[in-house]
Design an enzyme around this catalytic site. Sequence first.
Site, short mmCIF file in Angstrom:
data_model
loop_
_atom_site.label_atom_id
_atom_site.label_comp_id
_atom_site.label_asym_id
_atom_site.label_seq_id
_atom_site.Cartn_x
_atom_site.Cartn_y
_atom_site.Cartn_z
N HIS A 1 9.41 24.05 -6.83
CA HIS A 1 10.50 22.98 -6.40
C HIS A 1 11.15 22.68 -7.52
CE1 HIS A 1 7.29 20.50 -7.72
NE2 HIS A 1 7.79 19.23 -7.68
N ASP B 1 3.66 20.30 -6.31
CA ASP B 1 3.25 18.99 -5.85
C ASP B 1 3.11 18.48 -4.61
OD1 ASP B 1 3.46 19.11 -8.67
OD2 ASP B 1 5.26 17.65 -8.73
N HIS C 1 -2.34 19.15 -12.73
CA HIS C 1 -1.04 18.26 -12.57
C HIS C 1 -1.55 17.06 -12.94
CE1 HIS C 1 2.60 16.49 -11.02
NE2 HIS C 1 3.12 17.45 -11.57
N ASP D 1 9.59 19.42 -14.27
CA ASP D 1 8.48 19.84 -14.97
C ASP D 1 7.77 20.94 -14.27
OD1 ASP D 1 7.90 17.95 -12.62
OD2 ASP D 1 5.78 17.81 -13.12
N HIS D 2 8.39 21.65 -13.25
CA HIS D 2 8.03 23.02 -12.79
C HIS D 2 9.17 23.99 -12.99
CE1 HIS D 2 4.76 21.40 -10.32
NE2 HIS D 2 5.43 20.00 -10.73
N HIS E 1 11.78 19.72 -9.22
CA HIS E 1 11.54 18.62 -10.27
C HIS E 1 11.29 19.48 -11.74
CE1 HIS E 1 9.97 15.72 -7.05
NE2 HIS E 1 11.36 15.40 -7.63
N HIS F 1 6.18 16.82 -0.16
CA HIS F 1 6.75 16.10 -1.47
C HIS F 1 7.70 15.39 -1.21
CE1 HIS F 1 6.07 15.62 -5.77
NE2 HIS F 1 6.93 16.48 -6.02
#
Length: 306
Positions: A62, A212, A270, A66-67, A64, A142
Amino acid sequence: MNFSVTILGSGAALPAKNRMPSAQYINCNNRHFLIDCAEGTQLQLRKYKINFQKISHIFISHLHGDHYFGLVGLLSTMNLLGREKELTIYGPEELEALINPMLNYGGSRLSFNLVFVAINMKGKQTIYEDDVVEVFSFPLLHKIPTAGFLIQEKTKPLKINPAMIEAFNLKIEHFKDLQKGKDVILDSGEVCSFEKVTLKPTELLSYAYCSDTKKSIKVAEAVSGATVLYHEATFVSKDQKRATTTFHSSTKDAAEIGQKAKVKKLVVGHISSRYKTNNQHQEEMARFFTNSAVAEDGMCIDLTKV
Ligand SMILES: [Zn+2]
């Protein structure tokens, strides 16, 4: 045959001292995949001595940061090193429009063909397949559209029992059919059953990645029977409320999904940077799921030994 996962980043969004954000390298029978590519992923690949030019497919869960914030850096380095092999990136449909301008404004044309494939976030589907492995995506629960991934071995050729080669006077030309599970006719005219001369088939292994996500029964169904499930547990159970309101999971949530899906091993990751040590996660996972582990950067999971 080999099937292993190297955790490159086991942390959540905020920077932590001992954890990098999400990324994992998977070697499934010499197919080389990367799942998520957070900031610093190329450094982690270097640190754990993984040849990233081998990676042929990247799966982004996805949008976000941090991915996927490590993608541009990794692609630029692959280019600087003169990569020629095509690279395919699967992810949300907006990903191509986000990444391409960043590469183009720098004025460099990639030395390799970069292909983006948009994932349909609505249901479980095959996104990659060859003769030894199949990769599925499926929706997670999510704040924004997010995909989980399931990497599944396909039928493996049966192994001929060496002791039976002489006993049945088997010839090379018989092997192909026997390995596919077909009976053959021997020179004597007798029918030779493949079951008599091949070894018991080994179990087909599978790896599921769910980060997530909030706890979801649909996710449990999508990963049912996986050999190893990596499920996020951003929070410990005393912070359950925070997990639920932020569309993340607690250790308890992850364990419940693992149990419902009847997975062999559960690895949680995570992990929020609010936890300065692993202790709370470890203590809870030991109680909630017998065959479980708390992910650490650099951890290697060998699925053939689970
Ligand atoms: Zn997220």
